[in-house]
Design an enzyme around this catalytic site. Structure first.
Site, PDB file in Angstrom:
ATOM      1  N   ARG A  61     -17.217  11.266   6.459  1.00  0.00           N
ATOM      2  CA  ARG A  61     -17.802  12.471   7.060  1.00  0.00           C
ATOM      3  C   ARG A  61     -18.725  12.105   8.208  1.00  0.00           C
ATOM      4  NH1 ARG A  61     -21.668  15.754   3.373  1.00  0.00           N
ATOM      5  NH2 ARG A  61     -23.369  15.018   4.699  1.00  0.00           N
TER       6      ARG A  61
ATOM      7  N   HIS B 236     -19.696  24.767   0.791  1.00  0.00           N
ATOM      8  CA  HIS B 236     -18.448  24.205   0.287  1.00  0.00           C
ATOM      9  C   HIS B 236     -18.657  23.555  -1.072  1.00  0.00           C
ATOM     10  CE1 HIS B 236     -20.373  21.233   2.949  1.00  0.00           C
ATOM     11  NE2 HIS B 236     -19.887  20.278   2.144  1.00  0.00           N
TER      12      HIS B 236
ATOM     13  N   ASP C 151     -24.532  21.531   3.779  1.00  0.00           N
ATOM     14  CA  ASP C 151     -25.023  20.169   3.981  1.00  0.00           C
ATOM     15  C   ASP C 151     -26.424  20.127   4.581  1.00  0.00           C
ATOM     16  OD1 ASP C 151     -22.766  18.905   2.968  1.00  0.00           O
ATOM     17  OD2 ASP C 151     -21.765  18.836   4.920  1.00  0.00           O
TER      18      ASP C 151
ATOM     19  N   HIS D  68     -22.687  24.102  -1.896  1.00  0.00           N
ATOM     20  CA  HIS D  68     -23.824  23.641  -1.098  1.00  0.00           C
ATOM     21  C   HIS D  68     -23.496  23.732   0.387  1.00  0.00           C
ATOM     22  CE1 HIS D  68     -21.201  20.115  -1.356  1.00  0.00           C
ATOM     23  NE2 HIS D  68     -21.811  19.631  -0.277  1.00  0.00           N
TER      24      HIS D  68
END
Length: 277
Positions: A268, A253, A99, A97
């Site tokens: 994150r 990723h 983000d 995916h």
């Protein structure tokens, strides 16, 4: 400081040494880091014990930050989301995916810090959309030019996994209302380098708009598989206090979910970007 850059393979990834990310970046270091990101798409750092405040400050050096609508965050630093397998179902990370491509202007990048990692497993892989595009034949590249694809929040955040309590259901419904499906180009042009990259991902992309359903399903399946071929990827084995900084505009990723029931905790900070073109 002297920035030492060690490329990890020809397509994507570099390890950066000689930089203390716990301290504010000077202009020269900031510019050098941005150039390294343009060159290598994902950067890795060892032994960087960032506090949430330091992590947010580092990420804000490159732009405004996003507050995730679903994941929990650090209460005193809400721009830093928490990926904790003891608290939240993070199986949506165990798929290739990019983000928040369900936003009209998806993230420019992200800074991910490892706080607790399993003794074995829990690696993350990144794939280069630039290498994937350049690995296509010229006829397929021409076919994709001008096509757009739909990206949907609910593909990675389905109701049955993220609406399991009244509070979670209300948050999920509100997020879906605020984030209707959006469309982005299948081929994205990087706003800084001008390079072309595949910009579809299995996490959020649901349909190529200009094609029939059968054509879209077939072509997306090919692009999802093609874009994650091993030669376009890099794999990082985490240690506590490692940091990764990636260019979300041209990468995707995959967080390998092979460590259960061991706990894994990551922080994150997501940097807002611009609308793809």
């Amino acid at each position: 400081m002297t920035l030492n850059i060690t490329p990890l393979n020809p397509a994507i990834g570099a390890r950066i040494d000689g930089l203390d990310l716990t301290r504010p970046l000077g202009e020269a270091d900031r510019d050098a880091l941005e150039q390294a990101l343009l060159d290598h798409q994902v950067l890795f750092f060892r032994e960087q014990p960032l506090t949430p405040q330091q992590q947010a400050r580092l990420a804000m050096t490159f732009g405004d930050l996003h507050i995730h609508p679903i994941y929990p965050n650090v209460p005193e630093q809400p721009e830093v989301l928490v990926l904790d397998t003891a608290v939240t179902d993070v199986r949506d990370n165990a798929i290739w995916h990019t983000d928040v491509t369900f936003l009209p202007a998806p993230a420019m990048g992200a800074v991910l810090a490892a706080k607790q990692v399993p003794a074995q497993g829990g690696d993350t892989l990144w794939a280069s959309g630039i290498a994937a595009f350049e690995g296509l034949s010229a006829p397929i590249q021409r076919l994709l030019e001008g096509l757009t694809a739909r990206h949907e929040f609910s593909k990675s955040f389905p109701l049955e996994r993220f609406g399991t309590s009244p509070e979670a259901l209300a948050r999920w419904e509100e997020t879906r209302r605020r984030h209707p499906p959006v469309s982005h180009p299948v081929i994205r042009i990087h706003p800084r380098s001008g390079r072309k990259a595949l910009f579809v991902n299995d996490g959020f992309t649901t349909r190529i708009n200009e094609l029939s359903e059968a054509e879209s399903t077939t072509l997306l399946a090919f692009l999802f598989n093609h874009s994650t071929r091993p030669e376009f990827t890099v794999r990082w084995q985490w240690r506590v206090n490692d940091v990764a900084f990636w260019d979300n505009r041209v990468t995707q990723h995959y967080a390998v979910d092979d460590y259960r029931p061991t706990r894994r905790v990551m922080h994150r900070a997501t940097i807002l970007g611009d609308a793809p073109r």
